[in-house]
Design a protein around this motif. Structure first.
Motif, PDB file in Angstrom:
ATOM      1  N   VAL A 242       0.839  -1.200   0.000  1.00  0.00           N
ATOM      2  CA  VAL A 242       0.000   0.000   0.000  1.00  0.00           C
ATOM      3  C   VAL A 242       0.870   1.244   0.000  1.00  0.00           C
ATOM      4  CG1 VAL A 242      -1.687   1.346   1.328  1.00  0.00           C
ATOM      5  CG2 VAL A 242      -1.993  -1.129   1.083  1.00  0.00           C
ATOM      6  N   ASP A 243       1.918   1.268   0.842  1.00  0.00           N
ATOM      7  CA  ASP A 243       2.815   2.428   0.901  1.00  0.00           C
ATOM      8  C   ASP A 243       3.496   2.656  -0.439  1.00  0.00           C
ATOM      9  OD1 ASP A 243       2.134   2.794   3.519  1.00  0.00           O
ATOM     10  OD2 ASP A 243       3.927   1.817   4.348  1.00  0.00           O
ATOM     11  N   ARG A 244       3.951   1.578  -1.068  1.00  0.00           N
ATOM     12  CA  ARG A 244       4.638   1.707  -2.364  1.00  0.00           C
ATOM     13  C   ARG A 244       3.731   2.323  -3.416  1.00  0.00           C
ATOM     14  NH1 ARG A 244       4.646  -1.097  -6.929  1.00  0.00           N
ATOM     15  NH2 ARG A 244       3.296  -2.735  -6.076  1.00  0.00           N
ATOM     16  N   LEU A 245       2.488   1.864  -3.453  1.00  0.00           N
ATOM     17  CA  LEU A 245       1.553   2.374  -4.456  1.00  0.00           C
ATOM     18  C   LEU A 245       1.092   3.791  -4.135  1.00  0.00           C
ATOM     19  CD1 LEU A 245      -0.454  -0.899  -5.092  1.00  0.00           C
ATOM     20  CD2 LEU A 245       0.954   0.303  -6.749  1.00  0.00           C
ATOM     21  N   ASP A 246       0.981   4.107  -2.838  1.00  0.00           N
ATOM     22  CA  ASP A 246       0.635   5.489  -2.460  1.00  0.00           C
ATOM     23  C   ASP A 246       1.690   6.463  -2.975  1.00  0.00           C
ATOM     24  OD1 ASP A 246      -1.795   5.043  -1.258  1.00  0.00           O
ATOM     25  OD2 ASP A 246      -0.960   4.784   0.758  1.00  0.00           O
ATOM     26  N   LYS A 247       2.971   6.097  -2.807  1.00  0.00           N
ATOM     27  CA  LYS A 247       4.072   6.960  -3.270  1.00  0.00           C
ATOM     28  C   LYS A 247       4.045   7.104  -4.795  1.00  0.00           C
ATOM     29  CE  LYS A 247       7.166   5.896   0.591  1.00  0.00           C
ATOM     30  NZ  LYS A 247       8.409   5.193   1.013  1.00  0.00           N
ATOM     31  N   LYS A 248       3.787   5.980  -5.468  1.00  0.00           N
ATOM     32  CA  LYS A 248       3.773   5.999  -6.936  1.00  0.00           C
ATOM     33  C   LYS A 248       2.640   6.877  -7.462  1.00  0.00           C
ATOM     34  CE  LYS A 248       3.894   2.811 -10.870  1.00  0.00           C
ATOM     35  NZ  LYS A 248       3.879   1.387 -11.275  1.00  0.00           N
ATOM     36  N   LEU A 249       1.463   6.756  -6.838  1.00  0.00           N
ATOM     37  CA  LEU A 249       0.304   7.521  -7.305  1.00  0.00           C
ATOM     38  C   LEU A 249       0.396   8.995  -6.945  1.00  0.00           C
ATOM     39  CD1 LEU A 249      -2.446   4.879  -6.424  1.00  0.00           C
ATOM     40  CD2 LEU A 249      -1.810   5.620  -8.723  1.00  0.00           C
ATOM     41  N   SER A 250       1.158   9.297  -5.870  1.00  0.00           N
ATOM     42  CA  SER A 250       1.312  10.710  -5.492  1.00  0.00           C
ATOM     43  C   SER A 250       2.404  11.403  -6.295  1.00  0.00           C
ATOM     44  CB  SER A 250       1.630  10.812  -3.990  1.00  0.00           C
ATOM     45  OG  SER A 250       2.867  10.178  -3.698  1.00  0.00           O
ATOM     46  N   ASN A 251       3.154  10.634  -7.055  1.00  0.00           N
ATOM     47  CA  ASN A 251       4.204  11.195  -7.916  1.00  0.00           C
ATOM     48  C   ASN A 251       3.538  11.888  -9.106  1.00  0.00           C
ATOM     49  OD1 ASN A 251       6.182  11.546  -9.936  1.00  0.00           O
ATOM     50  ND2 ASN A 251       7.449   9.952  -9.013  1.00  0.00           N
ATOM     51  N   THR A 252       3.686  13.213  -9.176  1.00  0.00           N
ATOM     52  CA  THR A 252       3.017  13.975 -10.236  1.00  0.00           C
ATOM     53  C   THR A 252       3.529  13.590 -11.624  1.00  0.00           C
ATOM     54  OG1 THR A 252       4.632  15.752  -9.905  1.00  0.00           O
ATOM     55  CG2 THR A 252       2.518  15.951  -8.746  1.00  0.00           C
TER      56      THR A 252
ATOM     57  N   ALA B 245      -5.409   1.277 -13.252  1.00  0.00           N
ATOM     58  CA  ALA B 245      -5.066  -0.078 -12.814  1.00  0.00           C
ATOM     59  C   ALA B 245      -4.273  -0.055 -11.513  1.00  0.00           C
ATOM     60  CB  ALA B 245      -4.272  -0.785 -13.911  1.00  0.00           C
ATOM     61  N   GLU B 246      -3.353   0.905 -11.378  1.00  0.00           N
ATOM     62  CA  GLU B 246      -2.557   1.011 -10.158  1.00  0.00           C
ATOM     63  C   GLU B 246      -3.424   1.425  -8.974  1.00  0.00           C
ATOM     64  OE1 GLU B 246       1.287   0.425 -10.077  1.00  0.00           O
ATOM     65  OE2 GLU B 246      -0.020  -0.769 -11.358  1.00  0.00           O
ATOM     66  N   LYS B 247      -4.402   2.306  -9.208  1.00  0.00           N
ATOM     67  CA  LYS B 247      -5.322   2.703  -8.147  1.00  0.00           C
ATOM     68  C   LYS B 247      -6.136   1.499  -7.664  1.00  0.00           C
ATOM     69  CE  LYS B 247      -6.028   7.579  -9.392  1.00  0.00           C
ATOM     70  NZ  LYS B 247      -7.000   8.568  -9.913  1.00  0.00           N
TER      71      LYS B 247
ATOM     72  N   ASP C  32      -7.236  -2.727  -3.628  1.00  0.00           N
ATOM     73  CA  ASP C  32      -7.366  -4.147  -3.354  1.00  0.00           C
ATOM     74  C   ASP C  32      -6.465  -4.566  -2.194  1.00  0.00           C
ATOM     75  OD1 ASP C  32      -8.327  -6.837  -4.001  1.00  0.00           O
ATOM     76  OD2 ASP C  32      -6.275  -7.191  -4.674  1.00  0.00           O
ATOM     77  N   TYR C  33      -5.215  -4.075  -2.206  1.00  0.00           N
ATOM     78  CA  TYR C  33      -4.303  -4.390  -1.100  1.00  0.00           C
ATOM     79  C   TYR C  33      -4.836  -3.828   0.224  1.00  0.00           C
ATOM     80  CZ  TYR C  33      -0.560  -6.063  -4.173  1.00  0.00           C
ATOM     81  OH  TYR C  33       0.193  -6.783  -5.056  1.00  0.00           O
ATOM     82  N   ALA C  34      -5.393  -2.604   0.178  1.00  0.00           N
ATOM     83  CA  ALA C  34      -5.912  -1.981   1.399  1.00  0.00           C
ATOM     84  C   ALA C  34      -7.118  -2.759   1.935  1.00  0.00           C
ATOM     85  CB  ALA C  34      -6.308  -0.530   1.117  1.00  0.00           C
ATOM     86  N   ASP C  35      -7.959  -3.258   1.024  1.00  0.00           N
ATOM     87  CA  ASP C  35      -9.124  -4.041   1.435  1.00  0.00           C
ATOM     88  C   ASP C  35      -8.689  -5.359   2.084  1.00  0.00           C
ATOM     89  OD1 ASP C  35     -12.042  -4.529   1.406  1.00  0.00           O
ATOM     90  OD2 ASP C  35     -11.522  -6.123   0.009  1.00  0.00           O
ATOM     91  N   LYS C  36      -7.701  -5.996   1.486  1.00  0.00           N
ATOM     92  CA  LYS C  36      -7.191  -7.240   2.065  1.00  0.00           C
ATOM     93  C   LYS C  36      -6.598  -6.978   3.448  1.00  0.00           C
ATOM     94  CE  LYS C  36      -6.164  -9.633  -2.264  1.00  0.00           C
ATOM     95  NZ  LYS C  36      -5.107 -10.113  -3.178  1.00  0.00           N
ATOM     96  N   ARG C  37      -5.868  -5.876   3.599  1.00  0.00           N
ATOM     97  CA  ARG C  37      -5.255  -5.528   4.882  1.00  0.00           C
ATOM     98  C   ARG C  37      -6.316  -5.354   5.954  1.00  0.00           C
ATOM     99  NH1 ARG C  37      -1.951   0.010   5.055  1.00  0.00           N
ATOM    100  NH2 ARG C  37      -4.068   0.761   4.622  1.00  0.00           N
ATOM    101  N   GLN C  38      -7.419  -4.683   5.610  1.00  0.00           N
ATOM    102  CA  GLN C  38      -8.484  -4.451   6.576  1.00  0.00           C
ATOM    103  C   GLN C  38      -9.103  -5.763   7.041  1.00  0.00           C
ATOM    104  OE1 GLN C  38      -9.317  -1.678   8.095  1.00  0.00           O
ATOM    105  NE2 GLN C  38     -10.889  -2.791   9.263  1.00  0.00           N
ATOM    106  N   LYS C  39      -9.292  -6.687   6.114  1.00  0.00           N
ATOM    107  CA  LYS C  39      -9.875  -7.970   6.481  1.00  0.00           C
ATOM    108  C   LYS C  39      -8.944  -8.775   7.385  1.00  0.00           C
ATOM    109  CE  LYS C  39     -12.874  -8.402   2.438  1.00  0.00           C
ATOM    110  NZ  LYS C  39     -13.130  -9.115   1.165  1.00  0.00           N
ATOM    111  N   VAL C  40      -7.646  -8.717   7.098  1.00  0.00           N
ATOM    112  CA  VAL C  40      -6.679  -9.450   7.926  1.00  0.00           C
ATOM    113  C   VAL C  40      -6.614  -8.836   9.324  1.00  0.00           C
ATOM    114  CG1 VAL C  40      -4.260 -10.114   8.193  1.00  0.00           C
ATOM    115  CG2 VAL C  40      -5.345 -10.209   5.944  1.00  0.00           C
ATOM    116  N   LEU C  41      -6.633  -7.488   9.409  1.00  0.00           N
ATOM    117  CA  LEU C  41      -6.634  -6.821  10.711  1.00  0.00           C
ATOM    118  C   LEU C  41      -7.871  -7.202  11.517  1.00  0.00           C
ATOM    119  CD1 LEU C  41      -5.354  -3.268   9.676  1.00  0.00           C
ATOM    120  CD2 LEU C  41      -4.150  -4.903  11.146  1.00  0.00           C
TER     121      LEU C  41
END
Length: 903
Positions: A856-866, A879-881, A886-895
């Motif tokens: 999630v952190d990796r993709l957040d950085k990539k998407l915030s790159n102008t 697709a990256e969004k 999807d990763y964030a949803d999986k993380r929430q379910k695991v938590l």
């Protein structure tokens, strides 16, 4: 053999227990080892021969006759599959089912093929041989190569009655064609006239509309100035064929067009030709299209010809049969039509008669045999008057005597019949039914008779010669439903099987064949030739494109059969069919059908391994109340499946029928009942064990019968290994809805038990608990009714949920730390204690959270790159969004799962 003798023989066969059921089935189903052998078996046993049991109700289909030149293509495969499904279903249902096969002589197609072979192999033309010798060569070719497609039908498993196979030029059909021609001529419905037809300059013959294929072509629209003779101005007309202006005889405007009303009666000077032509008024002209002025060339345009007839205009034909211009074209005589076009335009431009030239895309007709551009051409031809024949053909559809399925195709039929033009039936060919007309060289009279005459019927002269032309192929195929059964003789087949029940065909020949069969049958038998006209679409590739040589996307059904087997191809085609709509061909779906065949094969091997001691006489169900819940449930579902399939096939819903039988066999019988049957098969209760075996065989046998019309080979092969009586599954009885199998209680109980078993299995999968590990299973019903259902199903729950402890109690006290599944009528609890190592599972899940955090952190950085957001394509950013979410949803379910475990 009489019907009585045949039936006695069949009963003797049925009384002998089939020995083949004792043979061991191979571990893998191989269609190549089965299909050819079984088809020959069906032929040897006469399974497809109609008329053996006259007490049965007849049911008949005549095959749309494929061209004798043809190879089996995917469209044939679809058409034959649907017909065979209907015939096999009706045969199983106790009908005397006739599927009559045959081929069409296909005049121009066959003649072109043989001419090409002669030219390539011997360097001679048909004219070098002469008519009689050439026709002999065509017959030789037909006998040697002409039945290719009929042999390929056997590869498809088509259950046609080969003893009744017909050909549109065999002796009986020739007699029928001649009789029809003479009768229509005597009624004044056939005449010879000079009219516009489709003309192929290469084949040098008239063509039917279906022999003309229209393609969108980039061309030009030429706007030309036609000066008024009195010098007061000019009119502008537009044409895509400027060379035809040499045959113009008038310019037409609409009578209500105020722009030109003052010019009516005035004359124009035709450019290049110098002739004077009139300005006329006709309602054919559309005022708001172009300039509202239309050049009239009656010899080279069918609409202009009709206008010319109304206004008594001259017909000036400027074209030779080979596509060159004739002497009426003046200085352009002898030039090819397209070379003449260029020269005419150049001369018009030089003399100032061209207003403008625009690019223009329009549909251009091409000969389907040689791809030559077709010319509308004025020619002496034979025609059928259509208006008197069309009226009754319209009436039978309006009154429902003939029904189109889907109904919308009736509109296409009606539109054509209500606007029908006279039918050009003559063709300038040698191969075909030669027109039975003789011309007298002395009196000029025409003799049309049933037998070849020696003298003129008008003056008695012996100086007569027969018409050189042959009849349009569709003339003979229009008689197919009744000529194939012996008409004009009153044969037994004609009395028994005509009218036929259904015609299965594509929408593309509604005008050219379906309509002609209807009005021909009404005219000569006083009956419509069939009741239902079932229309299917085209088979397209996976992308929805029409299959063609240029795209290289054609599907050879024989190659598909070689790789996957005929049953897989048939099932795929049937399952993808929605009547009237095109079907997309997906190899993945053929593979799925093959997998279905393998599933059936493996399930059948399991059944056979468990019922070796049973004979056909043992398969008696008896009192169903004594059977287990699963037994009564599967019999209920078999009953429902048979009822639903009967409904689907009755309304020609092939796709839904395949879905129903697939779901029943794969999901309910294979995945559920076979597993459920193991409870008793592997148990100690011999009575229950025998009941389960009987139900297994009974249900498999009936399921195979329901599947047989779709997948005839594998069902026959398996059925022959089962305990049975009778020769072939194709002659067995179709399962029908039986009240004794209806058991709502068993269905309700099993639905609850299956939901419970699925839920427990899902929990095991989520918790990574193997099926072999016993678990504590606590079930809290919501009512006494559900509690009783679950208690009755205790044996099934124990067998398939593998509990070490099982409690079913409405007053159950739910312990802490459990996994819960909510069912209809109950709640299920699996205590975590002892189910998993809590600490180890929490540690594993926390490690998974760490990995998901990083993603999630990796993709957040990539998407915030102008820079990335600005430069990457929109679909890549999207697709990256989606990936990040999807990763964030999986993380929430695991938590959430970790929180539950720690609670």
């Amino acid at each position: 053999m009489s019907a009585k003798e045949w039936k006695a023989q069949e009963q003797e066969k049925e009384s002998t227990e089939q020995q083949v059921n004792a043979q061991e089935m191979s571990t893998v189903y191989d269609p190549k080892l089965v299909e050819q052998r079984l088809y020959q078996f069906w032929l040897d046993q006469g399974c497809f021969t109609a008329g053996k049991e006259p007490e049965k109700q007849p049911y008949a289909i005549v095959i749309p006759p494929p061209n004798v030149t043809g190879q089996l293509h995917i469209g044939h495969a679809l058409n034959f599959t649907l017909q065979d499904i209907l015939i096999r279903w009706k045969r199983l249902s106790g009908f005397d089912a006739l599927w009559l096969p045959g081929t069409d002589h296909a005049g121009i197609a066959t003649q072109t093929r043989v001419e090409a072979i002669l030219q390539k192999e011997e360097g001679v033309s048909r004219h070098d041989l002469g008519r009689e010798k050439f026709i002999e060569r065509v017959w030789d070719w037909k006998h040697k190569y002409g039945n290719i497609i009929t042999n390929q039908m056997k590869n498809m498993g088509c259950s046609v009655d080969w003893s009744r196979e017909r050909f549109t030029m065999d002796e009986g059909l020739c007699a029928a064609v001649r009789e029809v021609f003479v009768r229509l001529y005597e009624k004044g419905l056939i005449y010879r006239g000079n009219r516009i037809i489709n003309w192929c300059t290469r084949c040098q013959t008239a063509l039917s509309d279906i022999e003309v294929e229209h393609e969108e072509k980039q061309g030009a629209l030429y706007h030309l100035r036609y000066p008024l003779v009195d010098g007061s101005g000019h009119l502008i007309v537009a044409t895509t064929r400027p060379e035809t202006m040499l045959g113009d005889v008038a310019v037409a405007v609409h009578p209500d067009d105020a722009r030109y009303r003052h010019l009516l009666g005035k004359r124009l000077r035709l450019p290049l030709a110098g002739r004077e032509i009139p300005i006329i008024a006709d309602e054919y002209v559309e005022m708001d299209f172009g300039t509202g002025c239309v050049k009239m060339t009656p010899a080279h345009d069918p609409n202009d010809f009709e206008v010319g007839q109304r206004h008594d205009l001259e017909n000036i034909n400027i074209l030779n049969q080979d596509g060159t211009l004739n002497e009426l074209a003046g200085k352009y005589a002898g030039m090819d039509r397209f070379a003449a076009r260029k020269q005419v335009v150049a001369d018009l431009e030089a003399q100032g008669f061209v207003e403008k030239i625009e690019e223009h895309t329009h549909a251009v007709g091409h000969c389907t045999r040689c791809s030559t551009i077709v010319e509308p051409y004025l020619s002496d031809q034979w025609f059928v008057k259509m208006e008197p024949l069309a009226k009754p053909a319209i009436r039978v559809v309006e009154e429902g005597q003939v029904q189109f399925i889907p109904e919308r195709f009736a509109k296409i039929y009606m539109h054509w019949m209500e606007n029908v033009r006279d039918w050009c039936i003559s063709r300038q060919l040698w191969w075909g039914h030669r027109i039975p007309a003789w011309y007298c060289e002395d009196c000029g009279g025409t003799t049309v008779v049933r037998k070849d005459p020696d003298t003129c019927s008008h003056c008695g002269s012996s100086r007569i010669h027969q018409e050189e032309d042959v009849l349009d192929t569709w003339f003979s195929s229009a008689l197919w439903p009744f000529s194939t059964m012996g008409w004009p003789n009153e044969t037994n087949d004609l009395k028994r099987y005509f009218p036929t029940n259904v015609l299965v065909t594509g929408f593309d020949i509604i005008y050219f064949w379906v309509a002609r069969m209807i009005f021909s049958a009404l005219e000569f038998t006083d009956e419509a030739p069939f009741h239902d006209v079932v229309i299917h679409g085209l088979v397209r590739d996976a992308q929805g494109r029409k299959m063609s040589k240029s795209l290289g996307n054609g599907i050879d059904p024989l190659e598909v059969i070689e790789q996957y087997g005929a049953d897989a191809l048939r099932f795929m085609l049937a399952s993808g069919t929605t009547l009237g709509n095109d079907l997309r061909f997906h190899f993945e779906r053929v593979e799925n059908a093959r997998n279905f065949a393998n599933k059936i094969w493996n399930a059948s091997r399991y059944v056979l391994m468990n019922i070796s001691e049973l004979s056909a006489a043992d398969i008696e169900l008896g009192d169903l109340s004594q059977y287990g819940t699963a037994d009564r449930w599967i019999l209920h579902r078999l009953n429902e499946t048979a009822k639903d399939m009967q409904t689907c096939l009755s309304r020609y819903d092939f796709g839904e029928a395949t879905r129903i039988i697939y779901e029943f066999i794969w999901n309910e019988f294979c995945d559920w009942y076979i597993e459920l049957s193991k409870l008793y098969l592997y148990g100690q209760d011999e009575g229950k064990k025998r009941q389960s075996k009987i139900v297994l065989v009974y249900v498999l046998d009936r399921a195979l019968r329901l599947l047989h019309p779709f997948m005839p080979f594998i069902t026959e092969e398996i059925w022959q290994h089962l305990p049975h009586t009778g020769t072939s599954i194709s002659l067995a009885e179709w399962p029908v809805d039986q009240e004794r199998f209806v058991d709502a209680s068993a269905v309700s109980d099993m639905e609850l038990l299956m939901e419970l078993i699925r839920s427990v299995r899902n929990v095991r999968a989520e918790m990574n608990v193997p099926p072999s590990k016993p678990v504590t299973l606590l079930i809290k019903p919501t009512s006494e009714e559900y509690e009783q259902k679950l208690v009755r199903g205790t044996d099934y729950i124990t067998r398939f949920c593998n509990p070490d402890t099982l409690e079913i109690d409405r007053g159950l006290s739910v312990p802490e730390k459990t996994v819960t599944a909510v069912l209809t009528g109950a709640e299920v609890y699996l205590p975590l204690a002892g189910l998993i190592d809590l600490d180890a599972e929490i540690a594993r899940l926390e490690k998974e959270v760490k990995t998901l955090n990083e993603e999630v952190d990796r993709l957040d950085k990539k998407l915030s790159n102008t820079g990335f957001a600005a430069k990457a394509p929109a679909h890549v950013v999207e697709a990256e969004k989606n990936k990040r979410d999807d990763y964030a949803d999986k993380r929430q379910k695991v938590l959430q799962r970790i929180a539950e475990l720690k609670a």
